[in-house]
Design a protein around this motif. Sequence first.
Motif, PDB file in Angstrom:
ATOM      1  N   THR A   1       0.833  -1.202   0.000  1.00 26.45           N
ATOM      2  CA  THR A   1       0.000   0.000   0.000  1.00 26.45           C
ATOM      3  C   THR A   1       0.869   1.253   0.000  1.00 26.45           C
TER       4      THR A   1
ATOM      5  N   THR B   1       2.303   1.690  -3.460  1.00 28.67           N
ATOM      6  CA  THR B   1       1.277   2.166  -4.390  1.00 28.67           C
ATOM      7  C   THR B   1       1.059   3.668  -4.236  1.00 28.67           C
TER       8      THR B   1
ATOM      9  N   ALA C   1      -1.153   5.065   4.137  1.00 27.66           N
ATOM     10  CA  ALA C   1      -1.191   3.608   3.999  1.00 27.66           C
ATOM     11  C   ALA C   1      -1.494   2.956   5.342  1.00 27.66           C
TER      12      ALA C   1
ATOM     13  N   PHE D   1      -5.193   3.352   6.026  1.00 30.08           N
ATOM     14  CA  PHE D   1      -5.961   2.457   5.157  1.00 30.08           C
ATOM     15  C   PHE D   1      -5.909   1.017   5.666  1.00 30.08           C
ATOM     16  N   VAL D   2      -4.712   0.545   5.972  1.00 31.47           N
ATOM     17  CA  VAL D   2      -4.551  -0.861   6.380  1.00 31.47           C
ATOM     18  C   VAL D   2      -5.179  -1.097   7.753  1.00 31.47           C
TER      19      VAL D   2
ATOM     20  N   LEU E   1      -9.399  -4.073   1.928  1.00 30.84           N
ATOM     21  CA  LEU E   1      -8.589  -2.881   1.689  1.00 30.84           C
ATOM     22  C   LEU E   1      -9.292  -1.907   0.743  1.00 30.84           C
TER      23      LEU E   1
ATOM     24  N   ILE F   1     -10.533   1.886   1.719  1.00 32.38           N
ATOM     25  CA  ILE F   1     -10.073   3.083   1.010  1.00 32.38           C
ATOM     26  C   ILE F   1     -11.273   3.879   0.493  1.00 32.38           C
TER      27      ILE F   1
END
Length: 117
Positions: free
Chosen positions: A30, A33, A69, A72-73, A97, A101
Motif C-alpha cells: 500500500t 502504491t 497507507a 488504510f490498512v 482494503l 479506502i
Amino acid sequence: SSDKNPVGMACNEKGGWKRSGGIGDILSGTVGTLVAWNRILTEQQNNENNNDDGNKTGPNDLPLACWTACCFVKRATKLAFDRKKRSMTAPNVLEDLGPAIDEMTKEMMDTCQTNED
C-alpha cells in the motif's frame, strides 16, 4: 536529521484485534502504491505547468504516503476482524482494503464539502 522542523504523524485509526502474518506485506504494498501514485501525479502536474524540475516528489510525500497507507490498512484490519473475528487472516484484510479506502475517501470528501459550505 537536518530537518529543523520534523513533522510527527500518528495514525489514530482503530485497527482489528488480531495481528496475522502478511499484514506487513499489505502495508508495504500500500505504501509503494501511494508513493507511485504521488510520483505519477507530480510528473503530470509538472508537465502541465511546463516545469522541468526533475519531476521529484516533495519532502513530505513519503511520510504522508506511509501515514495514509497505515490508516488504510488499519481500517481494513478492523473491517476484516469485524467480519471474521479470530479467524481473520491477511487475505481477509486484503479483501477489505478496497472498501476501506473507498469508505475513508468518501469520509474525506464529505468533510471537505462540509467545510466549504
